[in-house]
Design a protein around this motif. Sequence first.
Motif, mmCIF file in Angstrom:
data_model
loop_
_atom_site.group_PDB
_atom_site.id
_atom_site.type_symbol
_atom_site.label_atom_id
_atom_site.label_comp_id
_atom_site.label_asym_id
_atom_site.label_seq_id
_atom_site.Cartn_x
_atom_site.Cartn_y
_atom_site.Cartn_z
ATOM 1 N N ASP A 95 12.109 19.569 -13.389
ATOM 2 C CA ASP A 95 11.072 18.652 -12.908
ATOM 3 C C ASP A 95 11.041 18.639 -11.378
ATOM 4 O O ASP A 95 9.962 18.639 -10.773
ATOM 5 C CB ASP A 95 11.341 17.240 -13.439
ATOM 6 C CG ASP A 95 11.129 17.124 -14.945
ATOM 7 O OD1 ASP A 95 10.450 17.997 -15.513
ATOM 8 O OD2 ASP A 95 11.654 16.166 -15.544
ATOM 9 N N ARG B 71 9.411 21.929 -10.174
ATOM 10 C CA ARG B 71 7.954 21.981 -10.334
ATOM 11 C C ARG B 71 7.262 21.023 -9.363
ATOM 12 O O ARG B 71 6.114 21.250 -8.961
ATOM 13 C CB ARG B 71 7.577 21.656 -11.779
ATOM 14 C CG ARG B 71 8.056 22.725 -12.773
ATOM 15 C CD ARG B 71 7.389 22.599 -14.124
ATOM 16 N NE ARG B 71 7.868 23.597 -15.077
ATOM 17 C CZ ARG B 71 7.486 24.872 -15.105
ATOM 18 N NH1 ARG B 71 6.607 25.311 -14.213
ATOM 19 N NH2 ARG B 71 7.969 25.698 -16.013
ATOM 20 N N ARG C 169 6.044 25.925 -5.637
ATOM 21 C CA ARG C 169 4.977 26.602 -6.363
ATOM 22 C C ARG C 169 5.565 27.856 -6.993
ATOM 23 O O ARG C 169 6.239 28.631 -6.315
ATOM 24 C CB ARG C 169 3.830 26.966 -5.409
ATOM 25 C CG ARG C 169 2.650 27.643 -6.090
ATOM 26 C CD ARG C 169 1.448 27.683 -5.150
ATOM 27 N NE ARG C 169 1.713 28.422 -3.929
ATOM 28 C CZ ARG C 169 1.591 29.745 -3.808
ATOM 29 N NH1 ARG C 169 1.234 30.487 -4.856
ATOM 30 N NH2 ARG C 169 1.818 30.334 -2.654
#
Length: 500
Positions: free
Chosen positions: A254, A257, A261
């Motif tokens: 998490d 992300r 990128r």
Amino acid sequence: MSTLEAIKPVKRPRIGLYSVGLRAYWEQFPGLRERLSEYGRFIEKQMSAWGDVRHYGLVDTEEEGRRAGEWFNGQNVDLVFCHAATYSTSSTVLPVHQRCKAPAVFLNLQPTARIDYDRTTTGEWLAHCGACPVPEFANAFNRAGIPFRVVNGLLGLDYTPEASLTNETTHERPEAERSWREIKQWIAAASVRRTLYGSRFGFLGNTYGGMLDMYSDFTMVQAQTGLQVVVLEMCDLDRLLKDVTEREAKAKLDDIRDMFRISDDSPADKIAREPTDEQLAWSCKVAAAQEKLVREYDLDALAYYYHGAPGGVYEKLQSGFIVGHSLLLARGIPCAGEGDLKTAVGMKICDILGKGGSFSEFVVVDYDDETIVLGHDGPFHIAIAEGKPVLRGMGLYHGKQGAGVSVEATVRKGPVTTLNVTQTGDGRLKLISSEGEATDGPIMRIGNTQTPVRFRLHPDDYMTQWFAEAPTHHSAMSVGHNASLFRKVGELLDMKHVTL
């Protein structure tokens, strides 16, 4: 740009402050002592925004100077500011610093830009004559072998005291802004000193074989910076890797992300590909183990490198390092690749000061743009990125074992300063600062961090000067023009500093 909470906060420095005067004045000029004390309280209030101030008050006799020095010792201060509030004999000031060995800074801060010559009395003049005793202090300190620094300028009040016969509202004057910028830098440098002293730098694995400039004597580093080197083994990390849960790995995914990128294949380099799900999953698991390592060993920074036997367990483990170490950088734990302990120190200095500190070396010269591209295949300080950094899958790590995920990023455009921590032939650490501008020039799409920097000299002239200083080939890249700040850090750490 998303940021993560720091694992270990920067320590606020303890700042000693006192004002000086001549005891004979208090009876001769009623109200002068109270007026000077008011100036001292103003300085204390201003400084308190950046450090924990230990304000002694007025020192006006030799005996009071000795008591003040002992008091500052008891307060364990990192830096002592002597406010030259009015004339005082040097015999009053010297005992303070003969007892307290914390670095000394004289504040020659005049309350007004211009006295009212027609109305000024002797008592009024004495409230503005801070410059008068400073040469005497400087001479006495020099002969006593005690280093000192001086900040000259205006006091910067945003009001005029009732007792004043002139305008003392000077906070918008450039002389006041400059003096308080200097004071803030000294306090920030003291924060570096306090944070480094007693900090724990992990050394995981070894130094890249043959890079002689990077080899460090751990005792020498601890003696000159106050940090402790914690020697770690790959089996320490491997042990923690086995305890990583799916939930912990998912949390790292998490973070990834949110902060990166995910790239497609590089249009130019066949070894730079879109990261596979397997590569990302492994990087996340390793990143969770890396944070566990930092927490278990209470680390403030990390220098690391491990070659690993082809196909071995540790080769696979180190192949997942870069992403996790970039996440640690975002949480205030600088991580320097190739076992470069000295550059880890430079990165930590930059991070403590809130200026970033990304791992870099010379990549290539662009003679058309007259820039030097700086970067590395190692971790990147996400907080100073231009946009979202890119994650690329690497078919191999050039010059190293294994394959994995690497960071492709550039430092945001504008003023930058590189900080190089090198070692001289006599074993002393030395700081080298280079100010320049990060440009919007092109970079390669090969999974490395890269930033084109235009220094103040032509690339050839700059490199000639930099090489002559015998640097370590890595440096920490910071945002802003910070040479003046780094020079103060060097003074407080008793390290030579060179600005190019």
